[in-house]
Write a protein that holds these residues in place. Structure first.
Motif, mmCIF file in Angstrom:
data_model
loop_
_atom_site.group_PDB
_atom_site.id
_atom_site.type_symbol
_atom_site.label_atom_id
_atom_site.label_comp_id
_atom_site.label_asym_id
_atom_site.label_seq_id
_atom_site.Cartn_x
_atom_site.Cartn_y
_atom_site.Cartn_z
ATOM 1 N N GLY A 97 -5.347 4.038 4.912
ATOM 2 C CA GLY A 97 -6.449 3.622 4.055
ATOM 3 C C GLY A 97 -7.394 2.668 4.762
ATOM 4 O O GLY A 97 -7.208 2.270 5.905
ATOM 5 N N ALA B 191 0.815 -1.216 0.000
ATOM 6 C CA ALA B 191 0.000 0.000 0.000
ATOM 7 C C ALA B 191 0.846 1.262 0.000
ATOM 8 O O ALA B 191 0.427 2.303 -0.504
ATOM 9 C CB ALA B 191 -0.927 -0.007 1.225
ATOM 10 N N ASP C 128 -7.674 3.179 -1.546
ATOM 11 C CA ASP C 128 -7.565 3.478 -0.120
ATOM 12 C C ASP C 128 -8.913 3.393 0.587
ATOM 13 O O ASP C 128 -9.019 2.852 1.690
ATOM 14 C CB ASP C 128 -7.004 4.890 0.083
ATOM 15 C CG ASP C 128 -5.546 5.014 -0.328
ATOM 16 O OD1 ASP C 128 -4.890 3.975 -0.537
ATOM 17 O OD2 ASP C 128 -5.069 6.158 -0.457
#
Length: 427
Positions: free
Chosen positions: A213, A134, A347
């Motif tokens: 997120g 991420a 996200d």
């Protein structure tokens, strides 16, 4: 059988990232429309409003196809979907090469090629971001979509050269055949990670810091119930629509408003900013957040469009270097949308249904581009100036910046845990 969580499989993330970038380098021919439209033969009898229709329809069909294309990508994988996109783009340009009518061009360039853009574009970003953690979402998304923005760096002068050297119809035919072969070939390299694959962790995650997120995967119908989706959709329509309006008319703005005959060079300069802005905005958003980066881009874009509205051949803003600088910065701020909004979608709504979810979000891109590009052409035909379009786009950007401020990620949905069976009691 190797465990996808163990890291024993071959990591193909960079292969997929650059294959996706290559596909977008072909699909980005859309951004060369201002060069194509400026070279439409005069005896066809098209005015500026007519010339807006194929581009506007391409944007609209592009975004609408992103929804079923995203669903197909989630279900069938990226290779098949990307190959369909390459075939349709090629066929669309070939059809356009055999017509001189507005309706024929709308069907070829606007509908068929526009649909191909949707299939191709939908298949590039999802498999790439799935290979990385991420903490790299913004960077990877930015790299993949940068190809679409950078395409005009070579397609603008190439298209101009083909038209001058071989004629308009031959140029369209050549581009169609070339892009069909290129996109279908690169589609074979789009390999998604296996089910259950966990990407390598960043240093921050390795130390136990959770990534930013929302960790919940929203289904499309669940996403559509959140107010965040509609805020994201509206701001995307404003940011993308303003940029697409300038892109669609940049050659005409250079010629009719400023008096610069090298409009195709400005298109190429804008493309450099467009591609670079996608990567830089993605990297910046990984550091300071998507929302803060969006706010900066919206405000700066409004200022740049205001300055462009004042550029003429009689002032310093109409100087070639000043105009080129504004074009590059407008391209960068527009391009930022194309890396920030897919990252924001991931996200807020998760990765499992990312293809379909981002397809729904992406409809904002097409609606904004369709309406504002058509506005620019229609207002010029009526008033012989782009001023109304400039002011409308700048106002929408300011509103989008303000709407972005209270935006927050949706609260994670409660996880339903099935009740356990009652335990027998010993008596």
């Amino acid at each position: 059988m190797s465990d996808p969580r163990s890291g024993s499989i071959k990591h193909r993330g960079w292969q997929v990232t650059f294959a996706g970038m290559g596909i977008n380098l072909a699909l980005g021919i859309l951004y060369t429309w201002s060069v194509i439209s400026q070279n439409i033969p005069a005896d066809w009898g098209w005015n500026e409003s007519d010339k807006s229709w194929p581009y506007s329809w391409a944007c609209l069909v592009f975004c609408l196809i992103m929804v079923p294309a995203g669903r197909m990508q989630d279900a069938l994988g990226p290779r098949i979907v990307a190959a369909i996109g390459g075939i349709l783009v090629g066929v669309g340009f070939i059809v356009a090469s055999f017509t001189t009518s507005l309706i024929g061009f709308v069907i070829g360039f606007g509908v068929i090629a526009g649909a191909g853009l949707g299939f191709g574009y939908a298949s590039c970003t999802p498999p790439a971001v799935k290979w990385f953690s991420a903490s790299k979402t913004g960077l990877i998304a930015g790299l993949v979509v940068s190809g679409f923005g950078l395409a005009s760096v070579y397609t603008a002068p190439l298209t101009k050269w083909l038209i001058v050297s071989f004629g308009f119809a031959s140029a369209m035919l050549t581009l169609g055949i070339a892009f069909l072969i290129l996109v279908v070939g690169l589609s074979l390299l789009l390999v998604p990670p296996p089910p259950g694959f966990v990407p390598p962790q960043s240093a921050a995650q390795a130390k136990g810091q959770p990534p930013a997120g929302n960790k919940v995967d929203y289904r499309p119908r669940e996403m559509l119930r959140t107010p965040q989706f509609y805020t994201i959709w509206f701001t995307y329509a404003c940011g993308a629509g303003a940029g697409l309006m300038i892109i669609s008319k940049l050659a005409a703005i250079a010629d009719k408003q400023i008096g610069i005959s090298l409009g195709f060079m400005l298109v190429a300069v804008l493309a450099i900013g467009n591609g670079g802005g996608r990567v830089l905005a993605g990297m910046l958003s990984d550091r300071i957040g998507r929302k803060a980066t969006l706010f900066i881009c919206f405000v700066l874009q409004a200022l740049l469009i205001f300055l462009l509205s004042k550029a003429t051949g009689q002032n310093i803003l109409g100087n070639l270097w000043a105009t080129a600088t504004m074009a590059a910065l407008i391209g960068a701020n527009y391009g930022a949308n194309l890396s920030l909004f897919p990252s924001l979608t991931k996200d807020y709504f998760g990765l499992r249904f990312f293809g379909t979810n981002y397809g729904l979000v992406f409809t904002a891109w097409g609606v904004g581009g369709f309406l504002l590009a058509k506005l620019a052409g229609s207002m010029y035909v009526r008033f012989q100036t782009f001023d109304i379009a400039y002011w409308g786009a700048a106002s929408l950007l300011v509103i989008a910046a303000l709407v972005t401020l209270p935006l927050r990620a949706p609260r994670p949905r409660p996880i339903k845990i099935p009740a356990t069976a009652p335990q027998p009691v010993n008596t």
